[in-house]
Motif scaffolding. Sequence first.
Motif, short mmCIF file in Angstrom:
data_model
loop_
_atom_site.label_atom_id
_atom_site.label_comp_id
_atom_site.label_asym_id
_atom_site.label_seq_id
_atom_site.Cartn_x
_atom_site.Cartn_y
_atom_site.Cartn_z
N MET A 168 0.84 -1.15 0.22
CA MET A 168 -0.30 -0.09 0.17
C MET A 168 0.70 1.29 0.03
SD MET A 168 -3.22 0.42 2.62
CE MET A 168 -3.37 -0.63 3.53
N THR A 169 1.07 2.06 -1.26
CA THR A 169 1.41 3.55 -0.63
C THR A 169 1.12 4.65 0.11
OG1 THR A 169 -0.21 4.15 -2.56
CG2 THR A 169 1.68 3.09 -3.53
N GLU A 170 1.13 5.30 0.32
CA GLU A 170 1.05 6.68 1.59
C GLU A 170 0.09 6.99 0.89
OE1 GLU A 170 2.72 11.09 3.09
OE2 GLU A 170 3.99 9.22 2.39
N SER A 171 -0.29 7.09 -0.15
CA SER A 171 -1.20 7.76 -1.03
C SER A 171 -2.58 7.02 -1.08
CB SER A 171 -1.30 8.46 -2.34
OG SER A 171 -1.27 7.01 -3.22
N ASP A 172 -2.47 5.89 -0.85
CA ASP A 172 -3.42 4.49 -0.36
C ASP A 172 -3.82 4.41 1.26
OD1 ASP A 172 -4.31 3.64 -3.15
OD2 ASP A 172 -2.82 2.47 -2.77
N ARG A 173 -2.69 5.73 2.19
CA ARG A 173 -3.25 5.36 3.71
C ARG A 173 -4.19 6.92 4.11
NH1 ARG A 173 1.37 5.55 6.39
NH2 ARG A 173 2.66 5.48 3.75
N ARG A 174 -4.53 7.08 3.17
CA ARG A 174 -5.50 8.47 3.61
C ARG A 174 -6.64 8.03 4.14
NH1 ARG A 174 -5.02 12.25 -0.72
NH2 ARG A 174 -6.26 10.41 -1.80
N PHE A 175 -7.59 9.36 4.75
CA PHE A 175 -8.33 8.83 5.02
C PHE A 175 -9.16 9.59 6.06
CE2 PHE A 175 -6.28 8.45 8.76
CZ PHE A 175 -7.26 9.55 9.99
N SER A 176 -10.15 10.16 6.01
CA SER A 176 -11.55 11.36 6.58
C SER A 176 -12.14 11.04 7.15
CB SER A 176 -11.67 12.10 5.86
OG SER A 176 -11.32 12.82 4.67
N TYR A 177 -12.85 11.52 8.77
CA TYR A 177 -14.12 11.01 9.74
C TYR A 177 -14.56 12.34 10.00
CZ TYR A 177 -11.13 12.84 13.19
OH TYR A 177 -10.64 13.58 14.22
N SER A 178 -15.77 11.56 10.65
CA SER A 178 -17.43 12.51 11.23
C SER A 178 -16.73 11.41 12.18
CB SER A 178 -18.22 12.75 10.52
OG SER A 178 -17.51 13.31 9.50
N GLU A 179 -17.60 12.05 13.07
CA GLU A 179 -17.78 11.40 14.91
C GLU A 179 -19.52 12.25 15.04
OE1 GLU A 179 -15.70 11.25 18.71
OE2 GLU A 179 -14.33 12.09 16.88
N ILE A 180 -20.61 11.31 14.80
CA ILE A 180 -21.96 11.77 15.66
C ILE A 180 -22.78 10.26 16.06
CG2 ILE A 180 -22.59 10.43 13.11
CD1 ILE A 180 -24.79 12.96 13.78
N ASP A 181 -23.28 10.59 17.02
CA ASP A 181 -24.05 9.24 18.22
C ASP A 181 -25.17 9.31 17.37
OD1 ASP A 181 -25.06 8.29 19.97
OD2 ASP A 181 -25.22 9.72 20.97
N LEU A 182 -25.36 7.64 16.52
CA LEU A 182 -26.35 7.21 16.07
C LEU A 182 -27.61 6.43 16.80
CD1 LEU A 182 -24.22 5.85 13.01
CD2 LEU A 182 -25.19 8.01 12.52
N ASN A 183 -27.08 6.41 17.85
CA ASN A 183 -27.96 5.67 19.09
C ASN A 183 -28.67 5.76 19.97
OD1 ASN A 183 -25.50 4.84 20.07
ND2 ASN A 183 -26.14 2.75 19.72
N GLU A 184 -28.08 7.27 19.95
CA GLU A 184 -28.22 8.59 20.82
C GLU A 184 -27.73 7.54 22.24
OE1 GLU A 184 -33.02 9.06 20.66
OE2 GLU A 184 -32.07 10.53 18.92
N ASP A 185 -27.18 7.00 22.79
CA ASP A 185 -26.58 6.35 23.55
C ASP A 185 -25.48 7.81 24.40
OD1 ASP A 185 -24.73 6.24 22.10
OD2 ASP A 185 -23.51 4.29 22.53
N GLY A 186 -25.06 8.56 23.98
CA GLY A 186 -24.19 9.59 24.14
C GLY A 186 -22.77 9.07 24.06
N LYS A 187 -22.87 8.28 23.44
CA LYS A 187 -21.16 8.67 22.60
C LYS A 187 -21.60 8.26 20.88
CE LYS A 187 -20.38 4.53 26.68
NZ LYS A 187 -19.93 3.52 27.01
N ASN A 188 -20.13 9.11 20.91
CA ASN A 188 -20.56 8.74 19.61
C ASN A 188 -19.68 7.81 18.31
OD1 ASN A 188 -21.23 11.87 19.32
ND2 ASN A 188 -18.94 12.68 19.23
N GLU A 189 -20.28 7.44 17.32
CA GLU A 189 -19.90 6.43 16.56
C GLU A 189 -18.60 7.74 15.46
OE1 GLU A 189 -21.84 4.71 18.82
OE2 GLU A 189 -23.18 6.03 17.29
N ILE A 190 -18.25 6.68 15.03
CA ILE A 190 -17.27 7.41 13.86
C ILE A 190 -17.59 6.69 12.46
CG2 ILE A 190 -14.74 7.30 13.47
CD1 ILE A 190 -14.20 6.50 17.11
N LEU A 191 -17.25 7.58 11.80
CA LEU A 191 -17.58 6.83 10.20
C LEU A 191 -16.12 7.06 9.31
CD1 LEU A 191 -21.22 7.94 10.31
CD2 LEU A 191 -20.68 5.99 8.87
#
Length: 122
Positions: free
Chosen positions: A1-24
């Motif tokens: 895997m090259t360095e350009s393949d090891r890139r990502f973006s993320y967002s956090e949001i509580d999808l199940n209202e348990d007070g803890k964010n899930e991470i997409l």
Amino acid sequence: MTESDRRFSYSEIDLNEDGKNEILVTMKGSYYCGNAGCTVYLLDNKGTKISGFTIVDGPVVIANSKTKNWSDLIIPSRGVNYLVKFDGKKYPGNPSMQPKFDGNIPAGLKVVLPNDAAVYTF
């Protein structure tokens, strides 16, 4: 895997209202993406994989509706929006096999993984 393949973006949001964010996390680069879209992972707040989605080609929108106490997701795949619902354990992995989300996405819904999100390297 090259360095350009090891890139990502993320967002956090509580999808199940348990007070803890899930991470997409949307993966970037040719290892995780093809001409139809990229791989997106949904993780719990400790980083454990809940679901993986294939062929995602744009921002994910959090719908106003819920299934089994989890927010429904509007996921674009191959230029079409699909309504993806939690089955009690996970979300289905291939959005294009789910019902189409017809019509316009209502204004004011939460958008996660926007196209202009910060990009990181692992």
